[in-house]
Scaffold this motif. Sequence first.
Motif, PDB file in Angstrom:
ATOM      1  N   LYS A  17       0.866  -1.171   0.000  1.00 14.66           N
ATOM      2  CA  LYS A  17       0.000   0.000   0.000  1.00 14.66           C
ATOM      3  C   LYS A  17       0.908   1.227   0.000  1.00 14.66           C
ATOM      4  O   LYS A  17       2.022   1.185   0.532  1.00 14.66           O
ATOM      5  CB  LYS A  17      -0.866   0.021   1.262  1.00 14.66           C
ATOM      6  CG  LYS A  17      -1.869  -1.105   1.333  1.00 14.66           C
ATOM      7  CD  LYS A  17      -2.658  -1.019   2.633  1.00 14.66           C
ATOM      8  CE  LYS A  17      -3.664  -2.139   2.723  1.00 14.66           C
ATOM      9  NZ  LYS A  17      -4.408  -2.095   3.994  1.00 14.66           N
ATOM     10  N   PRO A  18       0.460   2.341  -0.548  1.00 14.84           N
ATOM     11  CA  PRO A  18       1.306   3.540  -0.580  1.00 14.84           C
ATOM     12  C   PRO A  18       1.368   4.275   0.762  1.00 14.84           C
ATOM     13  O   PRO A  18       2.114   5.234   0.901  1.00 14.84           O
ATOM     14  CB  PRO A  18       0.643   4.404  -1.656  1.00 14.84           C
ATOM     15  CG  PRO A  18      -0.782   3.977  -1.635  1.00 14.84           C
ATOM     16  CD  PRO A  18      -0.777   2.502  -1.296  1.00 14.84           C
ATOM     17  N   THR A  19       0.620   3.820   1.746  1.00 17.69           N
ATOM     18  CA  THR A  19       0.569   4.488   3.050  1.00 17.69           C
ATOM     19  C   THR A  19       1.931   4.423   3.747  1.00 17.69           C
ATOM     20  O   THR A  19       2.477   3.340   3.937  1.00 17.69           O
ATOM     21  CB  THR A  19      -0.472   3.801   3.956  1.00 17.69           C
ATOM     22  OG1 THR A  19      -1.687   3.673   3.236  1.00 17.69           O
ATOM     23  CG2 THR A  19      -0.685   4.574   5.234  1.00 17.69           C
ATOM     24  N   PRO A  20       2.495   5.558   4.132  1.00 16.96           N
ATOM     25  CA  PRO A  20       3.787   5.547   4.827  1.00 16.96           C
ATOM     26  C   PRO A  20       3.686   4.822   6.176  1.00 16.96           C
ATOM     27  O   PRO A  20       2.641   4.822   6.819  1.00 16.96           O
ATOM     28  CB  PRO A  20       4.097   7.024   5.046  1.00 16.96           C
ATOM     29  CG  PRO A  20       3.207   7.765   4.125  1.00 16.96           C
ATOM     30  CD  PRO A  20       1.999   6.906   3.902  1.00 16.96           C
ATOM     31  N   VAL A  21       4.769   4.222   6.575  1.00 14.35           N
ATOM     32  CA  VAL A  21       4.836   3.564   7.885  1.00 14.35           C
ATOM     33  C   VAL A  21       5.153   4.645   8.915  1.00 14.35           C
ATOM     34  O   VAL A  21       6.134   5.387   8.764  1.00 14.35           O
ATOM     35  CB  VAL A  21       5.935   2.474   7.892  1.00 14.35           C
ATOM     36  CG1 VAL A  21       6.047   1.820   9.256  1.00 14.35           C
ATOM     37  CG2 VAL A  21       5.658   1.446   6.804  1.00 14.35           C
ATOM     38  N   ASN A  22       4.318   4.730   9.957  1.00 11.62           N
ATOM     39  CA  ASN A  22       4.572   5.787  10.945  1.00 11.62           C
ATOM     40  C   ASN A  22       5.784   5.434  11.807  1.00 11.62           C
ATOM     41  O   ASN A  22       6.191   4.282  11.908  1.00 11.62           O
ATOM     42  CB  ASN A  22       3.321   6.094  11.783  1.00 11.62           C
ATOM     43  CG  ASN A  22       2.938   4.955  12.702  1.00 11.62           C
ATOM     44  OD1 ASN A  22       3.759   4.475  13.491  1.00 11.62           O
ATOM     45  ND2 ASN A  22       1.697   4.517  12.631  1.00 11.62           N
ATOM     46  N   ASP A  23       6.375   6.455  12.410  1.00  8.40           N
ATOM     47  CA  ASP A  23       7.615   6.273  13.166  1.00  8.40           C
ATOM     48  C   ASP A  23       7.462   5.299  14.330  1.00  8.40           C
ATOM     49  O   ASP A  23       8.368   4.515  14.606  1.00  8.40           O
ATOM     50  CB  ASP A  23       8.126   7.620  13.686  1.00  8.40           C
ATOM     51  CG  ASP A  23       8.673   8.498  12.580  1.00  8.40           C
ATOM     52  OD1 ASP A  23       8.978   7.967  11.486  1.00  8.40           O
ATOM     53  OD2 ASP A  23       8.797   9.718  12.802  1.00  8.40           O
ATOM     54  N   VAL A  49      16.905   2.463   7.131  1.00  6.09           N
ATOM     55  CA  VAL A  49      15.574   2.897   6.728  1.00  6.09           C
ATOM     56  C   VAL A  49      15.743   3.912   5.608  1.00  6.09           C
ATOM     57  O   VAL A  49      16.450   4.912   5.769  1.00  6.09           O
ATOM     58  CB  VAL A  49      14.812   3.525   7.914  1.00  6.09           C
ATOM     59  CG1 VAL A  49      13.467   4.076   7.459  1.00  6.09           C
ATOM     60  CG2 VAL A  49      14.653   2.505   9.028  1.00  6.09           C
ATOM     61  N   VAL A  50      15.110   3.627   4.475  1.00 11.47           N
ATOM     62  CA  VAL A  50      15.195   4.520   3.322  1.00 11.47           C
ATOM     63  C   VAL A  50      13.785   4.981   2.979  1.00 11.47           C
ATOM     64  O   VAL A  50      12.925   4.169   2.666  1.00 11.47           O
ATOM     65  CB  VAL A  50      15.832   3.815   2.106  1.00 11.47           C
ATOM     66  CG1 VAL A  50      15.869   4.742   0.910  1.00 11.47           C
ATOM     67  CG2 VAL A  50      17.222   3.306   2.446  1.00 11.47           C
ATOM     68  N   ARG A  51      13.588   6.277   3.009  1.00  8.56           N
ATOM     69  CA  ARG A  51      12.284   6.839   2.659  1.00  8.56           C
ATOM     70  C   ARG A  51      12.357   7.708   1.410  1.00  8.56           C
ATOM     71  O   ARG A  51      11.333   8.032   0.828  1.00  8.56           O
ATOM     72  CB  ARG A  51      11.733   7.646   3.831  1.00  8.56           C
ATOM     73  CG  ARG A  51      11.351   6.752   4.995  1.00  8.56           C
ATOM     74  CD  ARG A  51      10.746   7.547   6.119  1.00  8.56           C
ATOM     75  NE  ARG A  51      10.100   6.670   7.084  1.00  8.56           N
ATOM     76  CZ  ARG A  51       9.906   6.983   8.344  1.00  8.56           C
ATOM     77  NH1 ARG A  51      10.296   8.157   8.801  1.00  8.56           N
ATOM     78  NH2 ARG A  51       9.308   6.140   9.154  1.00  8.56           N
ATOM     79  N   ASP A  52      13.536   8.069   1.000  1.00 14.19           N
ATOM     80  CA  ASP A  52      13.721   8.917  -0.169  1.00 14.19           C
ATOM     81  C   ASP A  52      13.444   8.121  -1.449  1.00 14.19           C
ATOM     82  O   ASP A  52      14.035   7.069  -1.679  1.00 14.19           O
ATOM     83  CB  ASP A  52      15.156   9.458  -0.179  1.00 14.19           C
ATOM     84  CG  ASP A  52      15.390  10.405  -1.324  1.00 14.19           C
ATOM     85  OD1 ASP A  52      15.678   9.919  -2.443  1.00 14.19           O
ATOM     86  OD2 ASP A  52      15.289  11.627  -1.110  1.00 14.19           O
TER      87      ASP A  52
END
Length: 78
Positions: A17-23, A49-52
Amino acid sequence: MEIMKAIRERRSIRKYKPTPVNDDDLNKLLEAAHRAPSWANTQCPRFVVVRDVKIKAQLAETAAPLNNPATAAIGEAP
């Protein structure tokens, strides 16, 4: 969950899913992974952890040969 059920029902996820994983959830996951047993108690795993989006695309290019469904999953995972 009962261990045999978890083993029998496990699956490889390649579509996210495109939903970001919360911290908070990410930190819980990283803590669990950090506490997981390692071979001979070597404690060798490292987690990044790569979010870019651009970096994920670069990782996807180097991770696997063409036509591998995991390649796209790397770039699409939140």
